[in-house]
Design a protein around this motif. Sequence first.
Motif, PDB file in Angstrom:
ATOM      1  N   ASP A  28       0.841  -1.191   0.000  1.00  2.00           N
ATOM      2  CA  ASP A  28       0.000   0.000   0.000  1.00  2.00           C
ATOM      3  C   ASP A  28       0.879   1.244   0.000  1.00  2.00           C
ATOM      4  O   ASP A  28       1.580   1.532   0.963  1.00  2.00           O
ATOM      5  N   ALA A  29       0.800   2.002  -1.098  1.00  2.00           N
ATOM      6  CA  ALA A  29       1.655   3.182  -1.238  1.00  2.00           C
ATOM      7  C   ALA A  29       1.270   4.272  -0.246  1.00  2.00           C
ATOM      8  O   ALA A  29       2.063   5.154   0.050  1.00  2.00           O
ATOM      9  N   ARG A  30       0.032   4.211   0.266  1.00  5.19           N
ATOM     10  CA  ARG A  30      -0.396   5.239   1.200  1.00  5.19           C
ATOM     11  C   ARG A  30       0.129   4.987   2.607  1.00  5.19           C
ATOM     12  O   ARG A  30       0.063   5.853   3.464  1.00  5.19           O
ATOM     13  N   TYR A  31       0.613   3.754   2.852  1.00  2.00           N
ATOM     14  CA  TYR A  31       1.051   3.421   4.189  1.00  2.00           C
ATOM     15  C   TYR A  31       2.401   4.078   4.511  1.00  2.00           C
ATOM     16  O   TYR A  31       3.385   3.878   3.814  1.00  2.00           O
ATOM     17  N   VAL A  32       2.430   4.880   5.550  1.00  2.00           N
ATOM     18  CA  VAL A  32       3.672   5.506   5.985  1.00  2.00           C
ATOM     19  C   VAL A  32       3.901   5.110   7.439  1.00  2.00           C
ATOM     20  O   VAL A  32       3.065   5.381   8.287  1.00  2.00           O
ATOM     21  N   PRO A  33       4.998   4.417   7.757  1.00  2.00           N
ATOM     22  CA  PRO A  33       5.217   3.997   9.140  1.00  2.00           C
ATOM     23  C   PRO A  33       5.303   5.212  10.064  1.00  2.00           C
ATOM     24  O   PRO A  33       5.928   6.218   9.727  1.00  2.00           O
ATOM     25  N   SER A  34       4.641   5.124  11.203  1.00  2.00           N
ATOM     26  CA  SER A  34       4.623   6.265  12.119  1.00  2.00           C
ATOM     27  C   SER A  34       5.931   6.339  12.889  1.00  2.00           C
ATOM     28  O   SER A  34       6.408   5.339  13.401  1.00  2.00           O
ATOM     29  N   PRO A  35       6.501   7.548  12.995  1.00  2.00           N
ATOM     30  CA  PRO A  35       7.709   7.695  13.815  1.00  2.00           C
ATOM     31  C   PRO A  35       7.385   7.685  15.307  1.00  2.00           C
ATOM     32  O   PRO A  35       8.285   7.722  16.128  1.00  2.00           O
ATOM     33  N   GLY A 135       0.083  12.638  14.469  1.00  2.00           N
ATOM     34  CA  GLY A 135       0.487  12.274  13.115  1.00  2.00           C
ATOM     35  C   GLY A 135      -0.645  11.640  12.318  1.00  2.00           C
ATOM     36  O   GLY A 135      -0.401  10.848  11.419  1.00  2.00           O
ATOM     37  N   VAL A 136      -1.886  12.016  12.648  1.00  2.00           N
ATOM     38  CA  VAL A 136      -3.031  11.464  11.916  1.00  2.00           C
ATOM     39  C   VAL A 136      -3.093  12.093  10.530  1.00  2.00           C
ATOM     40  O   VAL A 136      -2.972  13.310  10.399  1.00  2.00           O
ATOM     41  N   TYR A 137      -3.219  11.279   9.488  1.00  2.00           N
ATOM     42  CA  TYR A 137      -3.394  11.875   8.163  1.00  2.00           C
ATOM     43  C   TYR A 137      -4.570  11.291   7.409  1.00  2.00           C
ATOM     44  O   TYR A 137      -4.852  11.686   6.286  1.00  2.00           O
ATOM     45  N   GLY A 138      -5.255  10.349   8.003  1.00  2.00           N
ATOM     46  CA  GLY A 138      -6.454   9.853   7.343  1.00  2.00           C
ATOM     47  C   GLY A 138      -7.174   8.912   8.272  1.00  2.00           C
ATOM     48  O   GLY A 138      -6.562   8.016   8.836  1.00  2.00           O
ATOM     49  N   ALA A 139      -8.453   9.136   8.455  1.00  2.00           N
ATOM     50  CA  ALA A 139      -9.228   8.224   9.291  1.00  2.00           C
ATOM     51  C   ALA A 139      -9.668   7.044   8.421  1.00  2.00           C
ATOM     52  O   ALA A 139      -9.831   7.227   7.219  1.00  2.00           O
ATOM     53  N   PRO A 140      -9.865   5.864   8.954  1.00  2.00           N
ATOM     54  CA  PRO A 140      -9.613   5.526  10.360  1.00  2.00           C
ATOM     55  C   PRO A 140      -8.139   5.172  10.631  1.00  2.00           C
ATOM     56  O   PRO A 140      -7.461   4.649   9.758  1.00  2.00           O
ATOM     57  N   GLU A 141      -7.708   5.505  11.831  1.00  2.00           N
ATOM     58  CA  GLU A 141      -6.398   5.086  12.310  1.00  2.00           C
ATOM     59  C   GLU A 141      -6.585   4.586  13.741  1.00  2.00           C
ATOM     60  O   GLU A 141      -7.453   5.088  14.451  1.00  2.00           O
ATOM     61  N   SER A 142      -5.778   3.601  14.126  1.00  2.00           N
ATOM     62  CA  SER A 142      -5.906   3.068  15.479  1.00  2.00           C
ATOM     63  C   SER A 142      -4.550   3.040  16.165  1.00  2.00           C
ATOM     64  O   SER A 142      -3.573   2.575  15.566  1.00  2.00           O
ATOM     65  N   LYS A 148       1.613   2.887  30.417  1.00  2.00           N
ATOM     66  CA  LYS A 148       2.487   4.027  30.717  1.00  2.00           C
ATOM     67  C   LYS A 148       2.325   5.158  29.703  1.00  2.00           C
ATOM     68  O   LYS A 148       3.078   6.135  29.744  1.00  2.00           O
ATOM     69  N   GLY A 149       1.403   5.005  28.777  1.00  2.00           N
ATOM     70  CA  GLY A 149       1.146   6.081  27.826  1.00  2.00           C
ATOM     71  C   GLY A 149       2.041   6.043  26.602  1.00  2.00           C
ATOM     72  O   GLY A 149       2.173   7.036  25.897  1.00  2.00           O
ATOM     73  N   VAL A 150       2.668   4.870  26.353  1.00  2.00           N
ATOM     74  CA  VAL A 150       3.544   4.743  25.182  1.00  2.00           C
ATOM     75  C   VAL A 150       2.750   4.134  24.025  1.00  2.00           C
ATOM     76  O   VAL A 150       1.987   3.188  24.221  1.00  2.00           O
ATOM     77  N   ILE A 151       2.932   4.685  22.821  1.00  2.00           N
ATOM     78  CA  ILE A 151       2.266   4.128  21.641  1.00  2.00           C
ATOM     79  C   ILE A 151       2.987   2.848  21.238  1.00  2.00           C
ATOM     80  O   ILE A 151       4.178   2.867  20.915  1.00  2.00           O
ATOM     81  N   ARG A 152       2.263   1.731  21.265  1.00  2.00           N
ATOM     82  CA  ARG A 152       2.903   0.439  21.007  1.00  2.00           C
ATOM     83  C   ARG A 152       2.710  -0.035  19.573  1.00  2.00           C
ATOM     84  O   ARG A 152       3.502  -0.810  19.044  1.00  2.00           O
ATOM     85  N   TYR A 153       1.621   0.403  18.973  1.00  2.00           N
ATOM     86  CA  TYR A 153       1.259  -0.134  17.665  1.00  2.00           C
ATOM     87  C   TYR A 153       0.311   0.861  17.025  1.00  2.00           C
ATOM     88  O   TYR A 153      -0.444   1.549  17.707  1.00  2.00           O
ATOM     89  N   LYS A 154       0.413   0.952  15.689  1.00  2.00           N
ATOM     90  CA  LYS A 154      -0.520   1.821  14.982  1.00  2.00           C
ATOM     91  C   LYS A 154      -0.987   1.114  13.720  1.00  2.00           C
ATOM     92  O   LYS A 154      -0.179   0.497  13.019  1.00  2.00           O
ATOM     93  N   HIS A 155      -2.275   1.207  13.470  1.00  2.00           N
ATOM     94  CA  HIS A 155      -2.791   0.683  12.207  1.00  2.00           C
ATOM     95  C   HIS A 155      -3.464   1.818  11.447  1.00  2.00           C
ATOM     96  O   HIS A 155      -4.300   2.532  11.998  1.00  2.00           O
ATOM     97  N   ILE A 156      -3.096   1.974  10.185  1.00  2.00           N
ATOM     98  CA  ILE A 156      -3.708   2.994   9.339  1.00  2.00           C
ATOM     99  C   ILE A 156      -4.689   2.303   8.408  1.00  2.00           C
ATOM    100  O   ILE A 156      -4.355   1.293   7.797  1.00  2.00           O
ATOM    101  N   GLY A 157      -5.879   2.838   8.320  1.00  2.00           N
ATOM    102  CA  GLY A 157      -6.918   2.218   7.502  1.00  2.00           C
ATOM    103  C   GLY A 157      -7.826   1.371   8.376  1.00  2.00           C
ATOM    104  O   GLY A 157      -7.587   1.221   9.573  1.00  2.00           O
ATOM    105  N   PRO A 158      -8.900   0.813   7.773  1.00  2.00           N
ATOM    106  CA  PRO A 158      -9.871   0.074   8.564  1.00  2.00           C
ATOM    107  C   PRO A 158      -9.256  -1.175   9.207  1.00  2.00           C
ATOM    108  O   PRO A 158      -8.481  -1.877   8.571  1.00  2.00           O
ATOM    109  N   LEU A 159      -9.620  -1.406  10.469  1.00  2.00           N
ATOM    110  CA  LEU A 159      -9.245  -2.668  11.115  1.00  2.00           C
ATOM    111  C   LEU A 159     -10.110  -3.769  10.522  1.00  2.00           C
ATOM    112  O   LEU A 159     -11.312  -3.590  10.321  1.00  2.00           O
ATOM    113  N   THR A 160      -9.493  -4.899  10.224  1.00  2.00           N
ATOM    114  CA  THR A 160     -10.235  -6.047   9.717  1.00  2.00           C
ATOM    115  C   THR A 160     -10.045  -7.193  10.705  1.00  2.00           C
ATOM    116  O   THR A 160      -9.115  -7.155  11.525  1.00  2.00           O
TER     117      THR A 160
END
Lengths: 180, 160
Positions: A28-35, A135-142, A148-160
Amino acid sequence: MKRLLPFLVFMGLVGLFGFGIWWNTWHDARYVPSPLIGKPAPDFALPKLDAPGQTVTKASLLGKPYLLNVFASWCVACAEEHPVLMADARQLGIPLVGYDYKDEPDDARRWLREHGSPYDLVIADQPGRTAIDFGVYGAPESFLIDAKGVIRYKHIGPLTPEVIAKELLPAIAAAKREAP
Amino acid sequence: MRLRLAMLAALLMFAGAAFATSGAIEPLPFKDHAQEVRFQNLTKQLRCMVCQNENLADSNADLARDLRLEVFQLMQQGKSDAEIKQYLVDRYSDFVLYDPPLKPGTLLLWFGPLAILLAGGAVVALAVRRRSRGNGASDNDKPAADRPGADEAADTGDDW
């Protein structure tokens, strides 16, 4: 052999272009890994959708992992994701926090009334300012945020169901193990 | 009378269109012209994450508008271009930069084309040298017809 060389070069090019086509069909060309993965989630203070007088902060949600799901009533892919959340939210074993992104609160409330709400809590970011910090650039994102408030994982696009089973549930298990 | 009404309607439509376009790229209250030029330069170097082949300056996406405002506000706070870029990279990764930084992960991106050019040049140089040597041999040797395989050598030269 020498006569074959142009043919072999040609076949090499065919292989290269074929690889390009194959690569682009599943990549997916739209997928950009979150820093932001592995880093503390940005501080936020946003009103509840149902009670705009009450503010939810990052600090108030610390202590247990939760899934922050960015959605909006205007977002077509969110409507696609919605039934999956309705079916699987309980199975996650952690609270599901809705993040209403650049939306009219009335529209969002109507959307949730009509479709049902899979969320334990919904916060509203009407101006979209806090979403820039996430760093949201398109909904949906999860975003999976640990105790401890650390971001462990991010999914861009609909969860399936596949993404939930293969990526999200293992990430939740790891988050619970390492930061209980 | 009817004509006049039609003209009025047409005028209103034009006014509406003008209003719509002025709303597309919002004017920002720049301090001076220099700041405006700096803003334009900076937003041209930043990618719109929603429509990934457009830069922030040109894009009409909602997020691009928000990010332009963000860049503008950071400029008002006296942040440098480098600080503003870093601010966006921290949130959206190096992908927001149209000019990617030179680091281990981007070596192939930076030097890949050069490597391909050098490899191609080497192949061409080899082919040219082989061909000129082949021609030289057939000229200096005994008459071509006497030598077995001479036709083949001439052939391969022409194939290229």
